[in-house]
Write a protein that holds these residues in place. Structure first.
Motif, PDB file in Angstrom:
ATOM      1  N   LEU A 161       7.435   2.826   5.459  1.00 16.86           N
ATOM      2  CA  LEU A 161       7.603   2.453   4.042  1.00 16.86           C
ATOM      3  C   LEU A 161       6.796   1.203   3.726  1.00 16.86           C
ATOM      4  CD1 LEU A 161       9.178   2.712   1.293  1.00 16.86           C
ATOM      5  CD2 LEU A 161      10.810   1.084   2.273  1.00 16.86           C
ATOM      6  N   THR A 162       6.952   0.152   4.542  1.00 16.69           N
ATOM      7  CA  THR A 162       6.271  -1.105   4.211  1.00 16.69           C
ATOM      8  C   THR A 162       4.758  -0.959   4.310  1.00 16.69           C
ATOM      9  OG1 THR A 162       6.539  -1.842   6.475  1.00 16.69           O
ATOM     10  CG2 THR A 162       8.173  -2.586   4.907  1.00 16.69           C
ATOM     11  N   GLN A 163       4.281  -0.229   5.312  1.00  9.79           N
ATOM     12  CA  GLN A 163       2.824  -0.069   5.427  1.00  9.79           C
ATOM     13  C   GLN A 163       2.280   0.746   4.253  1.00  9.79           C
ATOM     14  OE1 GLN A 163       1.438   1.338   9.195  1.00  9.79           O
ATOM     15  NE2 GLN A 163       1.652  -0.669  10.139  1.00  9.79           N
ATOM     16  N   THR A 164       3.010   1.795   3.872  1.00  8.23           N
ATOM     17  CA  THR A 164       2.546   2.607   2.738  1.00  8.23           C
ATOM     18  C   THR A 164       2.430   1.733   1.497  1.00  8.23           C
ATOM     19  OG1 THR A 164       3.648   4.515   3.671  1.00  8.23           O
ATOM     20  CG2 THR A 164       3.002   4.665   1.364  1.00  8.23           C
ATOM     21  N   LEU A 165       3.489   0.945   1.241  1.00 13.32           N
ATOM     22  CA  LEU A 165       3.473   0.106   0.048  1.00 13.32           C
ATOM     23  C   LEU A 165       2.414  -1.000   0.152  1.00 13.32           C
ATOM     24  CD1 LEU A 165       7.273  -0.229  -0.745  1.00 13.32           C
ATOM     25  CD2 LEU A 165       5.601   1.327  -1.743  1.00 13.32           C
ATOM     26  N   SER A 166       2.149  -1.471   1.375  1.00 16.10           N
ATOM     27  CA  SER A 166       1.161  -2.541   1.536  1.00 16.10           C
ATOM     28  C   SER A 166      -0.260  -2.030   1.379  1.00 16.10           C
ATOM     29  CB  SER A 166       1.277  -3.189   2.918  1.00 16.10           C
ATOM     30  OG  SER A 166       2.576  -3.677   3.120  1.00 16.10           O
ATOM     31  N   PHE A 167      -0.515  -0.814   1.859  1.00 11.23           N
ATOM     32  CA  PHE A 167      -1.911  -0.378   1.967  1.00 11.23           C
ATOM     33  C   PHE A 167      -2.366   0.618   0.900  1.00 11.23           C
ATOM     34  CE2 PHE A 167      -1.012  -1.270   6.657  1.00 11.23           C
ATOM     35  CZ  PHE A 167      -1.352  -2.596   6.503  1.00 11.23           C
ATOM     36  N   PHE A 168      -1.420   1.253   0.159  1.00 15.08           N
ATOM     37  CA  PHE A 168      -1.915   2.230  -0.805  1.00 15.08           C
ATOM     38  C   PHE A 168      -2.805   1.602  -1.886  1.00 15.08           C
ATOM     39  CE2 PHE A 168       1.598   1.123  -3.657  1.00 15.08           C
ATOM     40  CZ  PHE A 168       1.034   1.312  -4.901  1.00 15.08           C
ATOM     41  N   PRO A 169      -2.587   0.305  -2.250  1.00 12.56           N
ATOM     42  CA  PRO A 169      -3.473  -0.266  -3.279  1.00 12.56           C
ATOM     43  C   PRO A 169      -4.950  -0.261  -2.881  1.00 12.56           C
ATOM     44  CG  PRO A 169      -1.527  -1.608  -3.067  1.00 12.56           C
ATOM     45  CD  PRO A 169      -1.497  -0.635  -1.939  1.00 12.56           C
ATOM     46  N   ILE A 170      -5.247  -0.381  -1.579  1.00  9.40           N
ATOM     47  CA  ILE A 170      -6.646  -0.351  -1.139  1.00  9.40           C
ATOM     48  C   ILE A 170      -7.247   1.015  -1.458  1.00  9.40           C
ATOM     49  CG2 ILE A 170      -8.161  -0.552   0.861  1.00  9.40           C
ATOM     50  CD1 ILE A 170      -5.856  -2.185   2.163  1.00  9.40           C
ATOM     51  N   GLY A 171      -6.454   2.061  -1.148  1.00  9.31           N
ATOM     52  CA  GLY A 171      -6.913   3.410  -1.467  1.00  9.31           C
ATOM     53  C   GLY A 171      -7.035   3.616  -2.967  1.00  9.31           C
ATOM     54  N   TYR A 172      -6.105   3.033  -3.709  1.00  6.23           N
ATOM     55  CA  TYR A 172      -6.132   3.146  -5.167  1.00  6.23           C
ATOM     56  C   TYR A 172      -7.426   2.584  -5.732  1.00  6.23           C
ATOM     57  CZ  TYR A 172      -5.101   1.404  -9.909  1.00  6.23           C
ATOM     58  OH  TYR A 172      -5.173   1.072 -11.230  1.00  6.23           O
ATOM     59  N   LEU A 173      -7.799   1.375  -5.295  1.00  5.51           N
ATOM     60  CA  LEU A 173      -9.026   0.747  -5.795  1.00  5.51           C
ATOM     61  C   LEU A 173     -10.242   1.638  -5.532  1.00  5.51           C
ATOM     62  CD1 LEU A 173      -8.951  -3.045  -4.910  1.00  5.51           C
ATOM     63  CD2 LEU A 173      -8.825  -1.945  -7.142  1.00  5.51           C
ATOM     64  N   MET A 174     -10.284   2.187  -4.321  1.00  5.70           N
ATOM     65  CA  MET A 174     -11.426   3.006  -3.949  1.00  5.70           C
ATOM     66  C   MET A 174     -11.487   4.290  -4.770  1.00  5.70           C
ATOM     67  SD  MET A 174     -12.311   4.666  -0.397  1.00  5.70           S
ATOM     68  CE  MET A 174     -12.421   6.254  -1.133  1.00  5.70           C
ATOM     69  N   LEU A 175     -10.337   4.961  -4.884  1.00  2.00           N
ATOM     70  CA  LEU A 175     -10.318   6.238  -5.613  1.00  2.00           C
ATOM     71  C   LEU A 175     -10.566   6.030  -7.103  1.00  2.00           C
ATOM     72  CD1 LEU A 175      -7.361   8.046  -3.830  1.00  2.00           C
ATOM     73  CD2 LEU A 175      -9.803   8.500  -3.610  1.00  2.00           C
ATOM     74  N   ARG A 176     -10.040   4.941  -7.644  1.00  2.00           N
ATOM     75  CA  ARG A 176     -10.257   4.666  -9.063  1.00  2.00           C
ATOM     76  C   ARG A 176     -11.753   4.516  -9.335  1.00  2.00           C
ATOM     77  NH1 ARG A 176      -8.235  -0.892 -11.522  1.00  2.00           N
ATOM     78  NH2 ARG A 176     -10.088  -1.497 -10.381  1.00  2.00           N
TER      79      ARG A 176
END
Lengths: 562, 362
Positions: A161-176
């Protein structure tokens, strides 16, 4: 055709060297970058490799055999991969939901979602874990106070849970970024051929994004592999490789085992990084040019926008409140037992903990300009100058982005604890660690920025009589100013928040805030840990604001870079 | 603008090989020998990929030759970096510094050479005057048109008073009309100052209009060096004849050779052709005969054919017809005063003797 002008690799190399020699300043700069890259990236890795393959004075693979034949260690490798894959899948799904919603859907409050993407960058890596423990742990605010359960949050699910919440923003920036660069006319063409919105999504948008999704997944996977902060705080008995390397190397002083494990982790990371950049990177259909051909017509179908918006908002509020919990916790007397207000912890960190704050700030402030300059200079050399060994320098620096921090830390301990150069215990090695952990990102953005600038602009300066150094200072640097400043900012933040590498290197002489926080968490003193976190976040935020104001004063636009 | 500082340039056996991933080792420039006198305007002309830009960039110092010498006033500059070579350069995409205004762009090199502020100001303003852009000193590049930017770039190179001025296809990003204007302007200023200039282009009209000397390159090899008249009237080979203007190549045989005259026979018609190296031709040798479209005379009646196609071009009436298994193109100038033939009509013609040029077959 005449063939008497053929030259072999050696003479070409020699000629290139002679070309570099024409320009002494260039030669010195190349030399400095070489020495740095070798001493603080390549050589420590070689030390690890060497240590892992030598036993009782001879070459052996028995250390690897030892790791792979031990059920305990096999289990740890399995843990790490299982966690990485889980986090990568969940993280990418959430990241894509956010990216698609903000670029394709007509929904409000898109700015809040963007703040979310900055939070993991400006806070120490274990803040989310800390908050999750405060909320759902044994004495958690929700788990115990509300539901009266002594919940065990430590372990796989807490960590996932904590890793998902910590790291998904990096993927978000890239995909956006990728979604923004899909030319809307491709989708309009699909509509004109009779596809409805759903068909457009499944037959055009999604297939175009597939390489990007794989890319995001690997990016998050690499982060999860390397993550030390969350793993040590909330991992509990679920040990991952990054943590085990530290515990085996520093805790039990079993260097043979630690190095072998480090090499295995390194191989997995580099393989993932290679697939991400070498294989998938080349398959991308969407070219990121920074220019959008035309405005996209946003989808405003309520059946789509409302569920998407609600989901994003819920996740967003949850994550932001996790971040908000830390400053609140700093003023609570004893979490789980006595929720009364106190200034005790704040006073504690400014008295007993002062050295941590001062040391960290000094080291980060020294490392920042070094990392920023090194990033830009190395990018300039890699893109613009032909010198022998250029590929080696470029490859080493870009590879360093994927190096797990614990591996580097272990490498420094091995290399500089003894032998001809002893650096452990000094502030110098800490500064170098901070620099190595941040400048490659600057190099990467510098390379991207320089590739956008026509080399003839610099050639025009050269022809006007400017030498390499003058060209760099008067033309190149001003042109990539935005990248330079955002890499300075990034380096400072990284310097303040880094855990994994420096935990190997702190000493009585030089202390770091993040390590202090980990120690407090270890002893269950959450109030002090929260207070340290608060100070750290405030320091970072202050520097960020000052920097932004200065940039606005000088009219420099780093919009989009941080 | 200044005292003249025009240097001579000499290239000796200059060669450059590249390694490419697809084709392996490629000879970009092969054994180029060239002498450029002080004040001369020399054009490097050729199709794309012929090595002309590589050659220019070696002279500038941005590329290192694999072998050979580059001499400025008999001084070997191979070991010098571009900033030490006393050069000016005008680039295809202008290459103005986007973060500096016009004044600072032009002053850039002067500041490096540590001129006094007052002198710099004088030089910059005088430079802007020569291109009639006196009021532009505070503009930044993004506020100017391509033509204006290129003029600033020209001034930036000129105020340095360099020994050699290099041009890398400077007009190819401009529209057709501006291109004509700028080409005259560059030539005028160059003649005024008398600066040695090396100019790269793939546009043969530009080369013809501007140059004292044209160097024609193909596949990294110099095909011919000569004045515009020489390369047009006396092309060294069929490539040059087709690259500079249009050319009909017909076949004939040598029947006699005198000191500087070669007598050839095309079908049954004999021509006496002047040739500098007449002695190299042998009797009965089959030769290629170069005839420009405007040198085919429709009032003569040596040969016969039937018009395949005809196009009215305004300045000329153009015809295409077959002759000795080759297609011949003819431009008949000022057609309003002449008879115009239709497609399918029979036509008689001949070649103007003084305009014929002969080549050995390769």
């Amino acid at each position: 055709m005449e063939t008497n002008h053929k030259e072999n690799a050696a003479t070409r190399y020699f000629r290139q060297l002679k070309f570099t020699m024409r320009d002494p300043i260039l030669l010195i700069t190349v030399g400095v970058v070489f020495i740095f890259v070798f001493m603080f990236i390549v050589f420590p890795l070689i030390s690890i490799l060497k240590e892992s393959m030598i036993s009782e004075g001879g070459f052996t693979l028995s250390n690897y055999w030892g790791i792979l034949s031990s059920r305990f260690n096999r289990h740890i490798i399995g843990n790490t991969l299982k966690l990485g894959i889980t986090v990568a899948i969940f993280g990418t799904v959430i990241a894509f939901l956010f990216a698609y919603s903000t670029t394709y859907l007509a929904i409000p409050h898109k700015k809040i979602f963007n703040i979310l993407s900055i939070m993991p960058m400006i806070s120490p890596p274990f803040v989310i874990s800390l908050s999750v423990i405060l909320l759902f742990g044994r004495s958690g605010l929700i788990s115990y106070e509300v539901f009266h359960v002594r919940n065990d949050v430590y372990g796989f699910w807490g960590l996932a849970l904590t890793q998902t919440l910590s790291f998904f923003p990096i993927g978000y920036l890239m995909l956006r970024n990728l979604l923004q660069n899909i030319d809307p006319s491709v989708e309009e063409a699909s509509q004109a051929l009779g596809a409805n919105r759903w068909k457009v999504f499944t037959t055009v948008t999604l297939p175009l994004m597939l390489p990007g999704l794989a890319n995001a997944m690997l990016l998050i996977f690499i982060q999860s592999l390397a993550d030390f902060g969350n793993a040590i705080v909330i991992g509990g008995n679920y040990t991952t490789m990054a943590v085990q390397i530290y515990q085996q190397g520093i805790g039990s002083y079993d260097m043979a085992g630690a190095t072998a494990l480090a090499v295995i982790l390194l191989m997995i990371s580099l393989l993932a990084y290679y697939i991400q950049n070498g294989v998938i990177g080349k398959k991308s259909y969407v070219t990121v040019t920074g220019k959008v051909a035309k405005e996209r017509i946003l989808i405003d179908n309520k059946k789509v926008t409302i569920p998407a918006y609600a989901t994003c908002l819920m996740i967003c509020i949850f994550v932001l409140s996790l971040y908000a919990l830390v400053p609140i916790g700093a003023f609570v007397r004893l979490w789980g037992a006595d929720y009364s207000f106190t200034m005790k912890w704040i006073i504690y960190v400014f008295t007993i903990g002062r050295k941590y704050i001062v040391d960290t700030t000094i080291l980060a402030l020294i490392a920042t300009p070094i990392a920023g300059t090194l990033g830009m200079v190395s990018a300039f050399l890699i893109v613009r100058k032909a010198f022998p060994g250029r590929t080696f320098v470029e490859w080493s620096i870009l590879m360093a982005i994927a190096l797990p921090g614990t591996v580097i830390g272990l490498g420094y301990v091995l290399t500089y604890n003894s032998g001809p150069i002893i650096l452990t215990g000094t502030g110098f090695i800490l500064i170098m660690a901070l620099v190595v952990r941040s400048f490659p990102v600057g190099t990467r953005s510098g390379i991207a920025a320089l590739k956008q600038i026509d080399p003839s602009i610099e050639e025009a300066a050269t022809i006007s009589g400017a030498n390499s150094s003058k060209v760099f200072r008067s033309i190149t640097l001003p042109l990539i100013k935005p990248v330079f400043f955002s890499s300075l900012l990034y380096s400072f933040i990284r310097g303040m928040t880094l855990v994994s590498t420096i935990i190997f290197l702190v000493s009585a002489n030089w202390q770091m805030l993040t390590v202090a926080i980990m120690n407090q968490v270890d002893q269950g003193l959450y109030g002090a840990a929260n207070a340290y976190c608060l100070v750290l976040i405030l320091l970072v935020a202050t520097v960020m604001v000052i920097m932004k104001l200065l940039l606005r004063l000088f009219k420099i636009d780093i919009n989009g870079d941080l | 603008m200044n005292k003249i500082n025009a240097k001579s340039v000499e290239l000796v056996d200059l060669t450059k090989t590249f390694i490419t991933s697809t084709r392996g080792e490629v000879l970009a420039v092969q054994n180029v020998n060239l002498t450029i006198e002080p004040g001369e305007f020399v054009t490097l002309l050729g199709p794309s990929g012929c090595g002309k830009t590589t050659l220019l960039r070696m002279i500038a110092g941005f590329e290192i030759p694999t072998s050979g010498k580059i001499l400025f006033n008999d001084d070997d500059v191979i070991k010098k970096t571009p900033d030490k070579r006393d050069l000016g350069m005008v680039f295809q995409n202008y290459a103005l510094f986007p973060h500096l205004n016009v004044f600072d762009n032009i002053a850039y090199g002067l500041k490096i050479k540590k001129f006094e502020t007052k002198v710099i100001k004088e030089k910059v303003l005088a430079g802007l005057k020569t291109v009639k852009m006196d009021d532009f000193s505070t503009r930044v590049p993004s506020q100017m048109s391509g033509g204006q930017q290129q003029r600033v770039a020209l001034v930036r190179a000129l105020v340095q008073n360099p020994g050699v001025l290099l041009f890398d296809e400077p007009l190819s990003n401009l529209d057709a009309k501006l291109r004509l204007h700028m080409r005259d302007e560059i030539r005028r200023i160059q003649k005024d100052i008398g600066i040695t200039s090396i100019y790269v282009t793939h546009d043969q009209n530009e080369a013809m209009a501007m140059s004292d000397k044209i160097v024609i390159l193909k596949d990294g090899i110099v095909q011919q060096v000569g004045s515009p008249q020489e390369v047009y009237y006396k092309p060294a080979n069929t490539f040059v004849s087709n690259f500079i203007g249009k050319a009909n190549i017909v076949e004939g045989n040598v029947i006699a050779v005198k000191s500087d005259i070669v007598t050839i026979k095309i079908q049954n018609k004999e021509y006496d052709v002047k040739h500098r190296n007449a002695k190299t031709f042998k009797i009965k040798e089959a030769v290629d005969i170069v005839v420009r479209p405007e040198a085919v005379d429709l009032t003569l009646d040596y040969f016969k054919s039937v018009v395949k196609k005809t196009v009215y071009m305004g300045v000329s009436q153009d015809y295409w017809f077959d002759f000795a298994n080759k297609e011949i193109e003819v431009s008949d100038y000022n057609p309003s005063s002449k008879r115009v033939y239709k497609e399918g009509e029979e036509i008689t013609f001949g070649f103007q003797e003084e305009s014929i040029h002969i080549l050995h077959k390769i």
